[in-house]
Structure formats: C-alpha cells, structure tokens
Design a protein around this motif. Structure first.
Motif, mmCIF file in Angstrom:
data_model
loop_
_atom_site.group_PDB
_atom_site.id
_atom_site.type_symbol
_atom_site.label_atom_id
_atom_site.label_comp_id
_atom_site.label_asym_id
_atom_site.label_seq_id
_atom_site.Cartn_x
_atom_site.Cartn_y
_atom_site.Cartn_z
ATOM 1 N N LYS A 234 19.187 -20.162 12.517
ATOM 2 C CA LYS A 234 18.226 -21.249 12.351
ATOM 3 C C LYS A 234 16.822 -20.673 12.321
ATOM 4 O O LYS A 234 16.436 -19.929 13.215
ATOM 5 C CB LYS A 234 18.369 -22.272 13.473
ATOM 6 C CG LYS A 234 19.700 -22.974 13.416
ATOM 7 C CD LYS A 234 19.729 -24.123 14.352
ATOM 8 C CE LYS A 234 20.994 -24.924 14.138
ATOM 9 N NZ LYS A 234 21.012 -26.110 14.965
ATOM 10 N N TYR B 152 13.350 -19.613 12.857
ATOM 11 C CA TYR B 152 12.446 -19.575 14.012
ATOM 12 C C TYR B 152 13.063 -20.073 15.319
ATOM 13 O O TYR B 152 12.366 -20.220 16.304
ATOM 14 C CB TYR B 152 11.149 -20.351 13.754
ATOM 15 C CG TYR B 152 10.227 -19.666 12.810
ATOM 16 C CD1 TYR B 152 9.761 -18.380 13.053
ATOM 17 C CD2 TYR B 152 9.810 -20.305 11.653
ATOM 18 C CE1 TYR B 152 8.918 -17.746 12.175
ATOM 19 C CE2 TYR B 152 8.955 -19.676 10.769
ATOM 20 C CZ TYR B 152 8.508 -18.396 11.032
ATOM 21 O OH TYR B 152 7.661 -17.775 10.162
ATOM 22 N N GLN B 153 14.335 -20.386 15.332
ATOM 23 C CA GLN B 153 14.965 -20.849 16.571
ATOM 24 C C GLN B 153 15.949 -19.833 17.104
ATOM 25 O O GLN B 153 16.054 -19.637 18.291
ATOM 26 C CB GLN B 153 15.680 -22.190 16.345
ATOM 27 C CG GLN B 153 14.738 -23.319 16.028
ATOM 28 C CD GLN B 153 15.499 -24.604 15.764
ATOM 29 O OE1 GLN B 153 16.710 -24.672 15.895
ATOM 30 N NE2 GLN B 153 14.787 -25.621 15.361
ATOM 31 N N THR C 32 23.139 -19.519 16.406
ATOM 32 C CA THR C 32 24.044 -20.352 17.191
ATOM 33 C C THR C 32 25.455 -20.204 16.640
ATOM 34 O O THR C 32 25.640 -19.827 15.487
ATOM 35 C CB THR C 32 23.685 -21.859 17.128
ATOM 36 O OG1 THR C 32 24.001 -22.363 15.843
ATOM 37 C CG2 THR C 32 22.241 -22.110 17.452
ATOM 38 N N ASP D 145 22.016 -29.270 23.057
ATOM 39 C CA ASP D 145 21.171 -28.421 22.238
ATOM 40 C C ASP D 145 21.979 -27.168 21.924
ATOM 41 O O ASP D 145 22.379 -26.442 22.829
ATOM 42 C CB ASP D 145 19.894 -28.071 23.014
ATOM 43 C CG ASP D 145 19.080 -27.003 22.316
ATOM 44 O OD1 ASP D 145 18.912 -27.085 21.089
ATOM 45 O OD2 ASP D 145 18.628 -26.077 23.005
ATOM 46 N N ILE E 120 21.309 -24.260 20.601
ATOM 47 C CA ILE E 120 20.732 -22.956 20.959
ATOM 48 C C ILE E 120 20.988 -22.674 22.441
ATOM 49 O O ILE E 120 21.438 -21.584 22.817
ATOM 50 C CB ILE E 120 19.213 -22.911 20.671
ATOM 51 C CG1 ILE E 120 18.920 -23.144 19.191
ATOM 52 C CG2 ILE E 120 18.605 -21.610 21.170
ATOM 53 C CD1 ILE E 120 19.251 -22.011 18.275
ATOM 54 N N THR E 121 20.735 -23.655 23.290
ATOM 55 C CA THR E 121 20.955 -23.492 24.734
ATOM 56 C C THR E 121 22.433 -23.283 25.025
ATOM 57 O O THR E 121 22.799 -22.426 25.830
ATOM 58 C CB THR E 121 20.433 -24.715 25.505
ATOM 59 O OG1 THR E 121 19.047 -24.896 25.195
ATOM 60 C CG2 THR E 121 20.585 -24.539 26.999
#
Length: 115
Positions: A47, A49-50, A53, A67, A69-70
């Motif tokens: 993703k 700039y994130q 995943t 979320d 990413i988390t």
C-alpha cells in the motif's frame, strides 16, 4: 480472577485476530510445505506510503473490523515469536502513485530446518 475492567484493558483484539488468521490460513500452508521446503509464500499487498499487508480473504475481513496494517504487524510479531522469518517481495515504489495505490506482492514466511 481479574475484574471486568482489567479484562477490557488487557484484551488485545489484534492478537486474537492474528492467532485466528495464523491458525486458519498460514499454519495449514506451513504444515503442507514443511515436508519439502523451508518457506511458504502468501498473497500480500503493498500500500502506497502505508506499508505491506497480507491479502486478507473476504470472509475474514467481513467477520472482523480491523486495520490491516496493524493486524499484519501483529501477525508478523506472533510468527517471529514462534521462530519464523517474514519478508515481503521488494517492490518498485515508483510504480505506485495516487492513481494506483495498491500492488499485489508476495509475503514469504520461512523457517530453519531442524534435524
């Protein structure tokens, strides 16, 4: 016995979901591959700039509000605590832009062979 307040404060939704995802989707892949290999690959997303995943199945996302990413970071932490290494395929971030914000990549989960 702990109080309801302590239980609420100590509850880690991402830890619970990470273990469910590992048990249902990653562990069967590891068991299947472990006879012939020391790594498995899983679908993943990069993703813009994130970060990276795992590509979570629709039924897993539908059942849980999280979320990604988390959750991915939590899954990686759990896998590392079990002795696995997790890496994501290198991707040319210059190919991503505001019009194309997600790229399909691969996550590799590897382990050392124990004799």
């Amino acid at each position: 016995m702990i109080s309801a307040k302590e239980a609420r404060e100590n509850y880690n939704m991402y830890g619970v979901l990470a273990r469910k995802f590992i048990e249902k989707y990653i562990e069967p892949e590891i068991v299947s591959a472990s006879l012939n290999s020391t790594e498995v690959t899983m679908d993943a997303l990069a993703k813009w700039y994130q970060g990276e995943t795992f590509k979570f199945p629709t039924e897993f996302k539908k059942e849980n509000n999280f979320d990604d990413i988390t959750l991915t970071n939590t899954i990686i932490d759990v896998l590392k605590s079990y002795g696995y290494d997790v890496s994501f395929e290198e991707f040319d971030w210059d190919k991503l832009n505001e019009y194309y914000a997600i790229a399909d990549i691969v996550a590799t989960i590897s382990w050392k062979e124990v004799m």
